[in-house]
Design an enzyme around this catalytic site. Structure first.
Site, mmCIF file in Angstrom:
data_model
loop_
_atom_site.group_PDB
_atom_site.id
_atom_site.type_symbol
_atom_site.label_atom_id
_atom_site.label_comp_id
_atom_site.label_asym_id
_atom_site.label_seq_id
_atom_site.Cartn_x
_atom_site.Cartn_y
_atom_site.Cartn_z
ATOM 1 N N SER A 34 -47.520 40.408 116.279
ATOM 2 C CA SER A 34 -46.081 40.397 116.542
ATOM 3 C C SER A 34 -45.714 41.700 117.231
ATOM 4 C CB SER A 34 -45.296 40.281 115.229
ATOM 5 O OG SER A 34 -43.915 40.545 115.433
ATOM 6 N N TYR A 69 -43.681 43.592 106.756
ATOM 7 C CA TYR A 69 -44.192 42.656 107.766
ATOM 8 C C TYR A 69 -44.782 43.411 108.949
ATOM 9 C CZ TYR A 69 -44.121 39.140 111.471
ATOM 10 O OH TYR A 69 -44.470 38.306 112.509
#
Length: 280
Positions: free
Chosen positions: A138, A151
């Site tokens: 990501s 995350y």
């Protein structure tokens, strides 16, 4: 397009994984795909062609389950050419409010599962002397947003793992890419894909504002998962795919800006940085 290739895709029952599996099958590839529930995966994909599609139930944090899924794939198709480590989910909240066991869990799923699948497929690819590993990271792993520290840490780990893995396996003809997207319309911000802890502490305004903005934008993200799936297929046909591939205008902007800031910061502190070495 070499449709004789066999793909092994994790986390395939929803989101980008499901979109990719459908796109691959529509283009004639053979696909083994994992999910926690193979029956739900089979229903989501909707294809009954057992000659080209192998849905697998697999706990990716259980090495025996991974080994069995790989064995079944080899038995069915004889090879594994492309691996997509896609299984994972998001986590939003302040670090002091997220439970420790929840932080451990997201590292198990987002990081350790990626490593476990890779390390158990590498013997197959080494014997073949070819293979392509795509790890889904990501942009948050490089440029995080307020409230996404846990995350972002998992995706930074996936990126670092991919970088060194690429160096390790190059001699075997195995290539590696870490794909780092920004927002895609994949249901990522829904209950099944996001562990969300609302902050109840006074302050943390940047976190609260960011979470409100992200949740309000759910379903309106600019990224097209269908186009992303096509790009992954395109990458698999490239003789020299990139090590890092950012996907989305937002990913490009954020990564580019951070590189500029980092370069300037490194230069600003150059003298102090190099001063720590012994004089030669």
């Amino acid at each position: 397009m070499n449709t004789s290739k066999v793909w092994y895709v994790t986390g395939a029952s929803q989101g980008l994984g499901l979109t990719l599996v459908k796109k691959l099958l529509a283009n004639g590839y053979r696909v083994a795909a994992t999910s926690r529930n193979a029956q739900l995966l089979k229903e989501a994909v909707g294809l009954r062609d057992t000659g080209r599609f192998l849905p697998l139930s697999a706990d990716l944090n259980n090495p025996d389950c991974i080994d069995e899924s790989i064995r079944q794939t080899i038995d069915a198709f004889g090879q594994i050419d492309v691996v997509v480590n896609n299984a994972g989910y998001g986590m939003a909240g302040t670090i002091e409010e997220i439970a420790e066991q929840d932080i451990k869990k997201i590292f198990d799923v987002n990081v350790l599962a990626t490593i476990n699948v890779t390390r158990r497929i590498l013997p197959v690819m080494r014997l073949q002397r070819f293979g392509y590993i795509i790890n889904i990271g990501s942009v948050a792993g490089f440029v995080g947003a307020p409230g996404w520290a846990a995350y972002a840490a998992t995706k930074a780990a996936v990126a670092a793992f991919s970088e060194v893995l690429a160096l390790d396996v190059k001699e075997f003809g195995i290539r590696v890419t870490v794909v780092e997207p920004s927002g895609f319309r994949t249901g990522f911000l829904t209950q099944n894909s996001l562990a969300y802890t609302e902050s109840r502490i006074d302050g943390y305004q940047a976190v609260k504002d960011t979470q409100a903005r992200y949740l309000a934008g759910n379903g309106k993200q600019p990224g097209d998962p269908g186009r992303a799936a096509e790009i992954l297929i395109q990458l698999s046909e490239s003789e020299q795919p990139p090590l890092h591939l950012y996907l989305g205008k937002d990913a490009y902007s954020r990564a580019s800006e951070k590189l500029k800031v980092m370069t300037q910061e490194i230069e600003d502190w150059r003298e102090l940085t190099i001063s720590v070495d012994f004089e030669i």
